[in-house]
Design an enzyme around this catalytic site. Structure first.
Site, PDB file in Angstrom:
ATOM      1  N   ASP A 243      -2.233  66.200  43.322  1.00 26.86           N
ATOM      2  CA  ASP A 243      -1.176  66.010  44.315  1.00 26.86           C
ATOM      3  C   ASP A 243       0.024  65.631  43.457  1.00 26.86           C
ATOM      4  OD1 ASP A 243       0.758  64.748  45.942  1.00 26.86           O
ATOM      5  OD2 ASP A 243      -0.758  64.422  47.477  1.00 26.86           O
ATOM      6  N   HIS A 244       0.995  66.522  43.351  1.00 25.20           N
ATOM      7  CA  HIS A 244       2.021  66.285  42.326  1.00 25.20           C
ATOM      8  C   HIS A 244       2.832  65.013  42.602  1.00 25.20           C
ATOM      9  CE1 HIS A 244       4.856  68.291  45.081  1.00 25.20           C
ATOM     10  NE2 HIS A 244       5.808  67.737  44.378  1.00 25.20           N
TER      11      HIS A 244
ATOM     12  N   HIS B  48       0.934  64.406  50.406  1.00 22.21           N
ATOM     13  CA  HIS B  48       1.953  63.525  49.831  1.00 22.21           C
ATOM     14  C   HIS B  48       2.202  62.258  50.656  1.00 22.21           C
ATOM     15  CE1 HIS B  48       2.320  67.106  47.548  1.00 22.21           C
ATOM     16  NE2 HIS B  48       3.258  67.701  48.262  1.00 22.21           N
TER      17      HIS B  48
END
Ligand code: BG6
Length: 520
Positions: free
Chosen positions: A203-204, A266
């Site tokens: 999950d960046h 996010h």
């Protein structure tokens, strides 16, 4: 150094200097001709190379269907790096040195022979560490994860990591499933031939410096942590707003919508870091245990709760920065009359000792006036005596805003006396800015994440139970939306802060959205 200089010296505690060892290895990118490779992965690896952060030796192998030579692929990547790297300009000599470590293998993901060719390629490097320490990056469609992993296993390129000398790891991107059932299926596909600890789900957001700082901020500062609970906090707002519309991604977005694209990953990740309990140590598992515990404490939403606590929205044509913007339904590859949401706002309650009764308001949307991500922690107001009484509703309660991006920083808002002979009080802000404190530094999430995966540290990656718990929350919201078309109050004009229904949602709790502010 004299005594006063010593006192002035800023003490930096380097926590993981002795911990991270990145061993020589090969990173294999499956689906190497996609956008992710040229926009994110190779620019990140190039930057790491310029910083001498990559192990020696190190190889990158691209695996995709098109026929091309090593040199052709390197040339394509050079053009991409020139466009997307944050290290500009590209130094030709450094690029040539770096590119010598890159090669390409043509192959079809579903053919066993392609993996044998891959294995031979790895053998040709002549170093067992480059053949056996493998970071397999699946930049492919999730529907192919199962088959890639099986072929890797059959070709002897993936074995269960049982404290062996060498390691193989799998890195996957979102979308990780479409709902809980598909995520469970993907998880069991991936773990048929690998242990869970070999699977690194990206999950960046977790690679962002400011998101990582949430834990530092909370657990290394007694003054804030002591207030971080239901006794002092009135409510929390988490906003991830984006100025961009859906643009060219209509096809993907029609399947995802804002709830799958942003909330499942996010927003729930940020929420879990803001609200979790302190972990027993800084290792990956204790941190991930606490995040899962937090997600599990979110009060389940039944269909009736969704109607009261969750709002969808979709943008119609409007103006942003003085320029006309199309509505979602006019974007490419979007179905006529689509009801897919481009905005979601919700009120979540966390049923645990720390947070009981404190609402968490989350919202995210596309084609909003500003791109900004922030967490605003609103403290309880002072008792209604003295100044609060004199100012009526005008005395603002204290708030801490963690600005995640852009203009990264932290603001503390409190009240101060306006100088002069009259007695006036108004909010003032104390501001910590990353740029002024640490200099202009634009960290790129992928650099950190790739390095952590090579080092085998899973802290910044999502564990199986975490991804599944998050899907459970999202599924219950989607169930509440089933067969309910959008109503008029759920549309918003591009360039505004979302639909009226979102304002109604927060107003029911006697609060209002605090919109992120542009850079001053
Ligand atoms: C991605 C979503 O995961 O995150 C995109 O698919 C979104 O729709 C992006 O734009 C936002 O990331 P960032 O880092 O720009 O906040």
């Amino acid at each position: 150094m004299n005594e006063s200089q010593q006192l002035d010296e800023i003490i930096t505690c380097r926590i993981n200097d002795s911990r991270k060892i990145v061993e020589p290895c090969t990173m294999i990118i499956f689906g190497a001709s996609g956008d992710l490779t040229s926009r994110k992965l190779i620019p990140a690896l190039y930057h790491l190379y310029t910083e001498k952060a990559l192990p020696k030796p190190f190889r990158i192998v691209g695996f995709a269907r098109r026929e091309k030579s090593d040199q052709q692929w390197r040339d394509e990547l050079k053009i991409a790096v020139e466009q997307f790297s944050r290290t500009q300009p590209i130094d030709s000599n450094v690029w040539t040195e770096f590119a010598a470590n890159i090669c390409y293998t043509r192959g079809d993901l579903s053919e066993a022979s392609a993996y044998q060719a891959l294995e031979q390629r790895l053998n040709s490097f002549g170093d067992e560490r480059l053949r056996l320490n493998l970071l397999c990056y699946l930049a492919t469609s999730p529907s192919q994860f199962g088959e890639v992993v099986e072929h890797l296993h059959n070709a002897g390129l993936l074995t269960r990591d049982d404290q062996q000398k060498f390691w193989q790891r799998i890195v996957v991107e979102k979308p990780f499933g479409h709902d809980l059932a598909t995520a469970e299926q993907l998880n069991s596909d991936l773990t048929r031939f690998a242990h869970e600890k070999q699977v690194f789900r990206i999950d960046h957001y977790l690679g962002k410096e400011t998101v990582q700082n949430i834990l530092m901020f909370r657990f290394s500062n007694a003054i804030f942590e002591q207030l971080w609970n239901r006794q002092s906090i009135d409510h929390v707002q988490i906003t991830v707003s984006e100025k961009l519309g859906v643009g060219e991604r209509g096809g993907y977005y029609e399947e995802a919508g804002a709830i799958r694209d942003m909330v499942q990953n996010h927003l729930l990740q940020v929420l879990s870091l803001v609200a979790m309990e302190p972990p027993v140590s800084l290792d990956a598992e204790p941190i991930r245990d606490e995040k899962v515990k937090l997600l599990k404490s979110i009060r389940p939403l039944g269909v009736a709760d969704v109607a009261k606590q969750v709002v969808r929205g979709q943008y119609f044509a409007g103006m942003i920065d003085g320029k006309p913007r199309p509505g979602y339904r006019q974007e490419t590859k979007v179905k006529n009359g689509s009801d897919v949401e481009t905005f979601v706002a919700m009120k979540l309650l966390i049923d645990n000792w720390r947070w009981s009764g404190v609402p968490f308001f989350l919202r995210t949307g596309k084609s909003l006036p500003l791109s900004a991500s922030e967490v605003r922690v609103q403290f309880k107001p002072t008792p209604h005596v003295l100044f609060a009484e004199k100012c009526g509703g005008k005395l603002d309660a204290n708030a801490i805003t963690l600005r995640l991006q852009p203009n990264e920083g932290i603001y503390l808002r409190f009240n101060g006396k306006v100088p002069g002979t009259s007695l006036s009080v108004r909010p003032v802000r104390m501001h910590f800015s990353y740029n002024s404190e640490f200099g202009a530094y634009t960290p790129e999430a992928y650099e950190r994440l790739l390095l952590e995966a090579m080092a085998g540290d899973a802290t910044l990656f999502i564990r199986r139970d975490e991804v599944e718990t998050a899907w459970g929350i999202v599924d219950s919201i989607r169930k509440g939306w089933e067969n309910k078309p959008l109503t008029n109050r759920e549309f918003y004009s591009a360039g505004t802060w979302g639909p009226v229904a979102a304002d109604d949602l927060i107003a029911q709790s006697a609060h209002e959205w605090r919109n992120p502010q542009p850079a001053s």
